[in-house]
Design a protein around this motif. Structure first.
Motif, PDB file in Angstrom:
ATOM      1  N   GLU A 167      53.026 -80.624  -6.400  1.00 27.57           N
ATOM      2  CA  GLU A 167      54.282 -81.033  -6.829  1.00 27.57           C
ATOM      3  C   GLU A 167      55.110 -79.568  -6.962  1.00 27.57           C
ATOM      4  O   GLU A 167      56.279 -79.513  -6.148  1.00 27.57           O
ATOM      5  CB  GLU A 167      54.395 -81.732  -7.926  1.00 27.57           C
ATOM      6  CG  GLU A 167      53.752 -83.171  -7.786  1.00 27.57           C
ATOM      7  CD  GLU A 167      54.140 -83.813  -9.164  1.00 27.57           C
ATOM      8  OE1 GLU A 167      54.076 -84.922  -9.367  1.00 27.57           O
ATOM      9  OE2 GLU A 167      53.869 -83.302 -10.447  1.00 27.57           O
ATOM     10  N   ARG A 168      54.607 -78.918  -7.478  1.00 28.38           N
ATOM     11  CA  ARG A 168      55.202 -77.536  -7.666  1.00 28.38           C
ATOM     12  C   ARG A 168      55.577 -76.711  -6.219  1.00 28.38           C
ATOM     13  O   ARG A 168      56.591 -76.353  -5.885  1.00 28.38           O
ATOM     14  CB  ARG A 168      54.655 -76.563  -8.599  1.00 28.38           C
ATOM     15  CG  ARG A 168      54.654 -76.876 -10.002  1.00 28.38           C
ATOM     16  CD  ARG A 168      54.323 -75.742 -10.675  1.00 28.38           C
ATOM     17  NE  ARG A 168      53.068 -74.984 -10.513  1.00 28.38           N
ATOM     18  CZ  ARG A 168      51.881 -75.494 -11.006  1.00 28.38           C
ATOM     19  NH1 ARG A 168      51.645 -76.555 -11.571  1.00 28.38           N
ATOM     20  NH2 ARG A 168      50.861 -74.915 -10.510  1.00 28.38           N
ATOM     21  N   LEU A 172      58.906 -75.944  -4.447  1.00 28.09           N
ATOM     22  CA  LEU A 172      59.526 -74.476  -4.253  1.00 28.09           C
ATOM     23  C   LEU A 172      59.863 -74.517  -2.703  1.00 28.09           C
ATOM     24  O   LEU A 172      60.906 -73.631  -2.350  1.00 28.09           O
ATOM     25  CB  LEU A 172      58.265 -73.646  -4.786  1.00 28.09           C
ATOM     26  CG  LEU A 172      57.849 -73.439  -6.229  1.00 28.09           C
ATOM     27  CD1 LEU A 172      56.766 -72.451  -6.532  1.00 28.09           C
ATOM     28  CD2 LEU A 172      59.383 -72.777  -6.810  1.00 28.09           C
ATOM     29  N   LYS A 173      58.917 -75.201  -1.854  1.00 28.49           N
ATOM     30  CA  LYS A 173      59.255 -75.090  -0.587  1.00 28.49           C
ATOM     31  C   LYS A 173      60.481 -75.491  -0.157  1.00 28.49           C
ATOM     32  O   LYS A 173      61.391 -74.908   0.632  1.00 28.49           O
ATOM     33  CB  LYS A 173      57.941 -75.912   0.143  1.00 28.49           C
ATOM     34  CG  LYS A 173      58.191 -75.687   1.694  1.00 28.49           C
ATOM     35  CD  LYS A 173      57.028 -76.399   2.290  1.00 28.49           C
ATOM     36  CE  LYS A 173      57.214 -76.507   3.852  1.00 28.49           C
ATOM     37  NZ  LYS A 173      56.198 -77.134   4.582  1.00 28.49           N
ATOM     38  N   GLY A 174      60.825 -76.593  -0.550  1.00 30.20           N
ATOM     39  CA  GLY A 174      62.292 -77.210  -0.551  1.00 30.20           C
ATOM     40  C   GLY A 174      63.270 -76.312  -0.864  1.00 30.20           C
ATOM     41  O   GLY A 174      64.312 -76.391  -0.334  1.00 30.20           O
ATOM     42  N   LYS A 175      63.163 -75.720  -2.159  1.00 27.62           N
ATOM     43  CA  LYS A 175      64.362 -74.752  -2.613  1.00 27.62           C
ATOM     44  C   LYS A 175      64.275 -73.737  -1.708  1.00 27.62           C
ATOM     45  O   LYS A 175      65.443 -73.039  -1.400  1.00 27.62           O
ATOM     46  CB  LYS A 175      64.047 -74.245  -3.970  1.00 27.62           C
ATOM     47  CG  LYS A 175      64.046 -75.348  -5.049  1.00 27.62           C
ATOM     48  CD  LYS A 175      63.738 -74.817  -6.268  1.00 27.62           C
ATOM     49  CE  LYS A 175      63.851 -75.799  -7.537  1.00 27.62           C
ATOM     50  NZ  LYS A 175      63.599 -75.432  -8.857  1.00 27.62           N
ATOM     51  N   PHE A 176      63.229 -73.142  -1.063  1.00 26.36           N
ATOM     52  CA  PHE A 176      63.196 -72.031  -0.337  1.00 26.36           C
ATOM     53  C   PHE A 176      63.686 -72.180   1.012  1.00 26.36           C
ATOM     54  O   PHE A 176      64.658 -71.553   1.735  1.00 26.36           O
ATOM     55  CB  PHE A 176      61.747 -71.266   0.110  1.00 26.36           C
ATOM     56  CG  PHE A 176      61.840 -70.452   1.149  1.00 26.36           C
ATOM     57  CD1 PHE A 176      62.042 -68.995   0.638  1.00 26.36           C
ATOM     58  CD2 PHE A 176      61.210 -70.517   2.419  1.00 26.36           C
ATOM     59  CE1 PHE A 176      62.107 -67.948   2.014  1.00 26.36           C
ATOM     60  CE2 PHE A 176      61.091 -69.658   3.264  1.00 26.36           C
ATOM     61  CZ  PHE A 176      61.457 -68.308   2.908  1.00 26.36           C
ATOM     62  N   GLU A 177      63.538 -73.495   1.925  1.00 26.53           N
ATOM     63  CA  GLU A 177      64.052 -73.861   2.912  1.00 26.53           C
ATOM     64  C   GLU A 177      65.644 -73.937   2.774  1.00 26.53           C
ATOM     65  O   GLU A 177      66.658 -73.646   3.761  1.00 26.53           O
ATOM     66  CB  GLU A 177      63.367 -75.293   3.488  1.00 26.53           C
ATOM     67  CG  GLU A 177      62.038 -74.871   4.004  1.00 26.53           C
ATOM     68  CD  GLU A 177      61.418 -76.179   4.423  1.00 26.53           C
ATOM     69  OE1 GLU A 177      61.844 -77.391   4.249  1.00 26.53           O
ATOM     70  OE2 GLU A 177      60.184 -76.216   4.925  1.00 26.53           O
ATOM     71  N   GLN A 178      66.073 -74.699   1.600  1.00 24.30           N
ATOM     72  CA  GLN A 178      67.328 -74.892   1.317  1.00 24.30           C
ATOM     73  C   GLN A 178      68.254 -73.494   1.276  1.00 24.30           C
ATOM     74  O   GLN A 178      69.356 -73.551   2.011  1.00 24.30           O
ATOM     75  CB  GLN A 178      67.709 -75.790   0.028  1.00 24.30           C
ATOM     76  CG  GLN A 178      69.105 -75.895  -0.013  1.00 24.30           C
ATOM     77  CD  GLN A 178      69.271 -77.102  -1.435  1.00 24.30           C
ATOM     78  OE1 GLN A 178      68.360 -77.151  -2.047  1.00 24.30           O
ATOM     79  NE2 GLN A 178      70.327 -77.418  -1.570  1.00 24.30           N
ATOM     80  N   SER A 179      67.646 -72.630   0.520  1.00 22.74           N
ATOM     81  CA  SER A 179      68.431 -71.282   0.433  1.00 22.74           C
ATOM     82  C   SER A 179      68.388 -70.331   1.608  1.00 22.74           C
ATOM     83  O   SER A 179      69.430 -69.850   2.241  1.00 22.74           O
ATOM     84  CB  SER A 179      67.584 -70.491  -0.678  1.00 22.74           C
ATOM     85  OG  SER A 179      66.208 -70.056  -0.270  1.00 22.74           O
TER      86      SER A 179
END
Length: 359
Positions: A167-168, A172-179
């Motif tokens: 889950e982490r 984190l992958k989603g946050k990185f791709e969004q940024s």
């Protein structure tokens, strides 16, 4: 079903639940080696039989182990439920002197806790994070709202739902791709991607090559983990106009005996879509294969089917159609406008047939 004994196989599971109704499928989950994972699935023909099985078998002993039997819930639905309802809390950025009792003191004021522990290494030194488990899920939610950001021993705590590693990583992958998407959108049209760089070009030399076109905000030669030049780099300008001027001048320019390839920096998806569009435009239309047998085509006056050319005679030349812009081709020794070359032919002889004898 959960907490199944490892010795229970598909047939034993089927026999256990067959009395409640017609079973469509029954399976014990196994690992790649064929060993039971301790849980399984049973699908009944109707919902009434499934509910009766849950009511009767949940919490019963099966091979001396208490099993959990409940309705099947898809993973996406389970994750959404766990996100909104949880009992375990993760606390990080703790001070070196923070103890288990400190966690129990602060988190115990909100509700009944079942455990509170500060994680430590083999030498007993604090790892500066810990876990707290509440008896009531509502108390855990209130603890996150109340204590996240609290300062203790000059440390600002982070308090949140305890997550599994998967889950982490997903979060984190989603946050990185969004940024990353936000950064590319912010500098869309300002940054250039340069390919075919010589190995001798470093960040400073790349900056010198592109500095005449405007204010450079970023300049980097890309390298692999071993530090070897990958032959490509990124240059960022303050405005899109500066980037456009650099492309117009530098694309194809020779730098250290190698022509540069300069284009706007794009996301992988955009670049792939653009290349596919270009390829579809230049790809020639596919011609339907001919189903008729391939037969030789001869121009007027040339030998046809059943005719032969004398030995030493040049092969016939098929002049291209004038409408395609080609000049008619001439046989060797012919002048423009001259009469066509006579056609020297001999009849074709069948097997066993004698030709006319010379007089």
């Amino acid at each position: 079903m959960q907490n199944l004994d490892k010795s229970i196989a598909n047939k034993a599971l089927h026999d256990t639940f067959a009395s409640f109704g017609n079973i469509l499928s029954c399976k014990v989950a196994t690992d790649p080696n064929g060993k039971s994972k301790g849980h399984g699935f049973v699908q009944f023909e109707n919902e009434e039989a499934a509910l009766k099985a849950v009511e009767t078998q949940n919490g019963t002993l099966l091979k001396d182990k208490q099993v959990f039997v409940g309705p099947f819930i898809r993973r996406q639905e389970r994750e959404s439920v766990y996100t909104n309802k949880f009992n375990n809390i993760y606390v990080k950025n703790l001070g070196d002197s923070t103890t288990d009792d400190d966690l129990k003191k602060f988190f115990g004021e909100i509700g009944i806790i079942t455990s509170a522990v500060v994680m430590r290494d083999g030498d007993g030194k604090s790892k500066c994070f810990g876990f707290v488990s509440y008896e009531n899920a509502d108390d855990a939610v209130r603890a996150v709202d109340a204590l996240n950001g609290k300062k203790f021993d000059d440390k600002k705590w982070y308090v949140g739902r305890a997550q599994k590693k998967s889950e982490r990583e997903h979060e984190l992958k989603g946050k990185f791709e969004q940024s990353l998407k936000a950064a590319i959108d912010k500098y869309q049209g300002n940054h250039l991607f340069i390919k075919n760089l010589d190995d001798s070009i470093d960040d400073e030399k790349l900056k010198d090559l592109f500095s005449e076109f405007g204010t450079i905000t970023a300049c980097k030669v890309l390298r692999n983990p071993g530090g070897i030049n990958r032959g490509s780099g990124i240059v960022g300008y303050s405005t899109p106009d500066e980037a456009s001027r650099a492309i117009a001048v530098m694309n194809g320019k020779i730098a250290v005996n190698k022509p540069l390839c300069v284009a706007l920096l794009q996301r992988k998806e955009e670049r792939k879509a653009r290349l596919q569009a270009q390829f579809s435009q230049v790809r020639p239309a596919t011609m339907a294969p001919s189903v008729a047998p391939r037969m030789p085509v001869y121009p007027p006056g040339a030998p046809g089917i059943g005719q032969q050319i004398f030995y030493g005679q040049a092969p016939p030349v098929i002049p291209p159609h004038a409408g395609f812009g080609y000049r008619p081709q001439l046989l060797l020794g012919m002048r423009p406008g001259a009469a066509p070359m006579p056609n020297f032919l001999v009849p074709m002889m069948h097997h066993g047939q004698q030709g006319p004898r010379p007089m």
